[in-house]
Design a protein around this motif. Structure first.
Motif, PDB file in Angstrom:
ATOM      1  N   THR A 191      -6.828  -5.756   1.300  1.00 22.95           N
ATOM      2  CA  THR A 191      -7.742  -5.863   2.438  1.00 22.95           C
ATOM      3  C   THR A 191      -6.993  -6.200   3.716  1.00 22.95           C
ATOM      4  OG1 THR A 191      -9.803  -6.932   3.176  1.00 22.95           O
ATOM      5  CG2 THR A 191      -8.188  -8.335   2.095  1.00 22.95           C
ATOM      6  N   THR A 192      -7.726  -6.215   4.811  1.00 22.88           N
ATOM      7  CA  THR A 192      -7.171  -6.597   6.111  1.00 22.88           C
ATOM      8  C   THR A 192      -7.866  -7.860   6.594  1.00 22.88           C
ATOM      9  OG1 THR A 192      -8.786  -5.220   7.275  1.00 22.88           O
ATOM     10  CG2 THR A 192      -6.655  -4.213   6.751  1.00 22.88           C
ATOM     11  N   SER A 193      -7.263  -8.532   7.550  1.00 27.37           N
ATOM     12  CA  SER A 193      -7.841  -9.755   8.096  1.00 27.37           C
ATOM     13  C   SER A 193      -7.351  -9.924   9.522  1.00 27.37           C
ATOM     14  CB  SER A 193      -7.433 -10.962   7.256  1.00 27.37           C
ATOM     15  OG  SER A 193      -7.753 -12.163   7.929  1.00 27.37           O
ATOM     16  N   PRO A 194      -8.222 -10.388  10.425  1.00 23.37           N
ATOM     17  CA  PRO A 194      -7.793 -10.590  11.817  1.00 23.37           C
ATOM     18  C   PRO A 194      -6.712 -11.658  11.954  1.00 23.37           C
ATOM     19  CG  PRO A 194     -10.012 -11.473  11.445  1.00 23.37           C
ATOM     20  CD  PRO A 194      -9.647 -10.672  10.239  1.00 23.37           C
ATOM     21  N   ILE A 195      -6.579 -12.511  10.930  1.00 23.51           N
ATOM     22  CA  ILE A 195      -5.566 -13.567  11.028  1.00 23.51           C
ATOM     23  C   ILE A 195      -4.300 -13.229  10.239  1.00 23.51           C
ATOM     24  CG2 ILE A 195      -7.283 -15.371  11.415  1.00 23.51           C
ATOM     25  CD1 ILE A 195      -6.947 -16.176   8.480  1.00 23.51           C
ATOM     26  N   ARG A 196      -4.278 -12.034   9.626  1.00 19.79           N
ATOM     27  CA  ARG A 196      -3.095 -11.605   8.884  1.00 19.79           C
ATOM     28  C   ARG A 196      -2.571 -10.319   9.498  1.00 19.79           C
ATOM     29  NH1 ARG A 196      -3.263 -13.825   3.494  1.00 19.79           N
ATOM     30  NH2 ARG A 196      -1.434 -12.563   3.000  1.00 19.79           N
TER      31      ARG A 196
END
Length: 293
Positions: A191-196
């Motif tokens: 997945t993706t994350s705005p903090i990663r």
């Protein structure tokens, strides 16, 4: 409970100190539910999630005319993470889910890791389960397939590589698993994350890596200590090794009313042969309910 009182067995003692997690789930409801039919609770396997069982849950809800709850077990999918990843802890979560949502005597269906969770719930709280369907796992201590540590290694390498493309992640994972369907299954956790900055796995790899030995265990060792007398259907893949013929007598002691259904597949019975799996479950439940009516 007074200070002098002791729980009847070690499982009751362990449950005094449990930390239950609130599990994420999908509820699949039929267009028109039939009254008096037990809901289904569907539990996935290791590295899986409720999304893996989405299609089959919808089909069972439609054909059996009852709600199906597909759960994310702890440390999987959208459910919370916790350092304790054992069958007893996961059973705690599921029992809390049943209580919280006021689900009356559900049918428990679980694949692989989920099968052992379902069996644990049925043996600990037999009156809360109307029927049980363990899929390709048995109530024994047994080593996991050597593939699972390899999958952990591959997922770690993907995260360390800092890739931004699923195609690149798949190329890395191919070194550890040749079968495309299994790679696609594992990569559903990416997945993706705005903090990663890069793609990462939503499952806690470190926790699950440390818990692999636990996943080979089973909380109950003695069939004289606990037994589930409700109707039980063991479904196994004929090309899998998780439910060997020599464990059938032990299964019969834990689950004296068990039936066995073989499906020509490997360990991933539900994804490999969804129609045969659905037919086995539906036949079993309809026969059970015709006896109850």
């Amino acid at each position: 409970m007074s200070r002098l009182q002791k729980p009847r067995n070690r499982h009751a003692f362990q449950r005094l100190f449990k930390r239950q997690l609130s599990l994420a789930y999908n509820l699949h409801e039929p267009a028109k539910a039939e009254e008096g039919r037990a809901p289904l609770i569907f539990l996935h396997g290791l590295f899986g999630s409720k999304q893996n069982n989405r299609s089959i849950s919808k089909a069972l809800a439609r054909d059996l005319k009852r709600p199906v709850y597909a759960l994310d077990l702890r440390n999987h999918g959208e459910s919370p993470h916790d350092p304790t990843h054992t069958y007893s802890a996961m059973a705690d979560d599921v029992e809390e889910f049943i209580s919280k949502h006021k689900i009356h005597v559900p049918v428990m269906i679980g694949h692989s890791m989920g099968a052992k969770v379902a069996m644990t719930v049925a043996l600990r709280s037999p009156k809360t389960v109307s029927a049980l369907v363990p899929v390709d796992n048995a109530p024994v201590d047994a080593s996991l397939s050597s593939n699972f540590p390899k999958y952990i290694q591959g997922m770690r390498e993907i995260e360390e590589a800092g890739t931004d493309k699923r195609s690149e992640a798949d190329t890395i994972l191919k070194k550890y698993e040749e079968a495309l369907p299994i790679r696609q299954f594992l990569l559903t956790n990416l997945t993706t994350s705005p903090i990663r900055e890069h793609l990462h796995f939503r499952i806690p790899i470190k926790i699950l890596a440390a818990s692999l030995d636990n996943m080979g265990d089973f909380p109950f060792k003695d069939p004289d200590e606990a037994r589930y007398d409700g109707p039980t259907l063991f479904i196994r893949g004929t090309k899998s090794h998780y439910v060997a013929d020599d464990v059938l007598p032990l299964i019969g002691r834990f689950f004296p009313r068990f039936e066995l259904r073989d499906i020509e597949s490997g360990h991933w019975v539900i994804s490999e042969k969804p129609n045969e799996f659905k037919e086995a479950v539906e036949d079993f439940l309809r026969e059970k309910e015709s006896r109850d009516d």
